[in-house]
Motif scaffolding. Sequence first.
Motif, PDB file in Angstrom:
ATOM      1  N   ASP A  60       0.861  -1.182   0.000  1.00  0.00           N
ATOM      2  CA  ASP A  60       0.000   0.000   0.000  1.00  0.00           C
ATOM      3  C   ASP A  60       0.894   1.227   0.000  1.00  0.00           C
ATOM      4  O   ASP A  60       1.525   1.555   0.999  1.00  0.00           O
ATOM      5  CB  ASP A  60      -0.905  -0.009   1.231  1.00  0.00           C
ATOM      6  N   ALA A  61       0.929   1.909  -1.125  1.00  0.00           N
ATOM      7  CA  ALA A  61       1.833   3.051  -1.268  1.00  0.00           C
ATOM      8  C   ALA A  61       1.457   4.201  -0.354  1.00  0.00           C
ATOM      9  O   ALA A  61       2.272   5.093  -0.113  1.00  0.00           O
ATOM     10  CB  ALA A  61       1.830   3.515  -2.718  1.00  0.00           C
ATOM     11  N   SER A  62       0.223   4.196   0.182  1.00  0.00           N
ATOM     12  CA  SER A  62      -0.197   5.292   1.053  1.00  0.00           C
ATOM     13  C   SER A  62       0.316   5.118   2.478  1.00  0.00           C
ATOM     14  O   SER A  62       0.197   6.023   3.291  1.00  0.00           O
ATOM     15  CB  SER A  62      -1.726   5.395   1.068  1.00  0.00           C
ATOM     16  N   ILE A  63       0.855   3.953   2.780  1.00  0.00           N
ATOM     17  CA  ILE A  63       1.371   3.670   4.116  1.00  0.00           C
ATOM     18  C   ILE A  63       2.886   3.711   4.085  1.00  0.00           C
ATOM     19  O   ILE A  63       3.525   2.992   3.318  1.00  0.00           O
ATOM     20  CB  ILE A  63       0.891   2.288   4.620  1.00  0.00           C
ATOM     21  N   THR A  64       3.469   4.548   4.902  1.00  0.00           N
ATOM     22  CA  THR A  64       4.923   4.637   4.952  1.00  0.00           C
ATOM     23  C   THR A  64       5.495   3.413   5.642  1.00  0.00           C
ATOM     24  O   THR A  64       4.778   2.637   6.291  1.00  0.00           O
ATOM     25  CB  THR A  64       5.375   5.887   5.713  1.00  0.00           C
ATOM     26  N   CYS A  65       6.787   3.246   5.519  1.00  0.00           N
ATOM     27  CA  CYS A  65       7.468   2.136   6.180  1.00  0.00           C
ATOM     28  C   CYS A  65       7.243   2.191   7.682  1.00  0.00           C
ATOM     29  O   CYS A  65       6.954   1.176   8.320  1.00  0.00           O
ATOM     30  CB  CYS A  65       8.952   2.191   5.852  1.00  0.00           C
ATOM     31  N   ALA A  66       7.352   3.372   8.265  1.00  0.00           N
ATOM     32  CA  ALA A  66       7.162   3.521   9.707  1.00  0.00           C
ATOM     33  C   ALA A  66       5.742   3.161  10.116  1.00  0.00           C
ATOM     34  O   ALA A  66       5.526   2.474  11.128  1.00  0.00           O
ATOM     35  CB  ALA A  66       7.485   4.955  10.130  1.00  0.00           C
ATOM     36  N   GLN A  67       4.752   3.609   9.343  1.00  0.00           N
ATOM     37  CA  GLN A  67       3.369   3.297   9.661  1.00  0.00           C
ATOM     38  C   GLN A  67       3.086   1.806   9.484  1.00  0.00           C
ATOM     39  O   GLN A  67       2.344   1.204  10.264  1.00  0.00           O
ATOM     40  CB  GLN A  67       2.436   4.127   8.785  1.00  0.00           C
ATOM     41  N   GLY A  68       3.680   1.212   8.456  1.00  0.00           N
ATOM     42  CA  GLY A  68       3.511  -0.218   8.252  1.00  0.00           C
ATOM     43  C   GLY A  68       4.086  -1.023   9.405  1.00  0.00           C
ATOM     44  O   GLY A  68       3.474  -1.986   9.880  1.00  0.00           O
ATOM     45  N   PHE A  69       5.264  -0.608   9.885  1.00  0.00           N
ATOM     46  CA  PHE A  69       5.850  -1.284  11.033  1.00  0.00           C
ATOM     47  C   PHE A  69       4.945  -1.147  12.254  1.00  0.00           C
ATOM     48  O   PHE A  69       4.687  -2.118  12.969  1.00  0.00           O
ATOM     49  CB  PHE A  69       7.229  -0.706  11.372  1.00  0.00           C
TER      50      PHE A  69
END
Length: 220
Positions: free
Chosen positions: A190-199
């Motif tokens: 999901d390109a709308s979710i940053t790496c930090a948010q995904g973590f």
Amino acid sequence: MKRTVIVALLFAGPLGVAAYACTTDTFTAGDAGDAGDAGDAAPPPATQADFCDAETRYAAFCKYGDAACAVDNLSKCGQFYGAFDVDFTAAITACANLDQIPCSETFLTTLTTPGCVQNHLADYANDGGAFAQLTKDYCKSCAKGVASCTDTFANSDQPGYLSSFAADSVVNQIDNFCTKGDGGPTVLGDASITCAQGFELCALTTLAGALPPDSCKDGG
């Protein structure tokens, strides 16, 4: 996706001591003695029995302890105790014994709202090896080359904050699944979710999975 949205999805509804409040009663400062002042010495470690006794007190204080679902929740207090770091369970135990945890509290507001628990955790830092490894792996995965990452990962506005209150066994699960495994930040698609948010989403899902189900919500 904002932190508050993520947390709300995973820890929605009253939580208090153990995610099980079956009431909408509210707490005011006049209901009990003075809350711990910021700068108070950290409370001594709480045993599982101490924690479960405090949870029982909390249930009675909030007047939901006789509900069948609440009684079932109280029987699972050991699993909740085991999912968190000893300093966090000590703060919860101490504040519950002072009747200083609002009945309408949530997991997030317990940690972020000024009051007894936050005061006791003001100088908290998870210095365990498991969390140090998680920090290292997160910074390599999501913040490569950011020199300040290891120093700020557990700050209250950073992705590692809530994970820092987890027990080592849960921290290890978060590390294995959220920085290295299929749930990690680079495979969400999901390109709308940053790496930090995904973590953070992955970490909070893992933490939520370590908690016992709420009988008042999930079991009727």
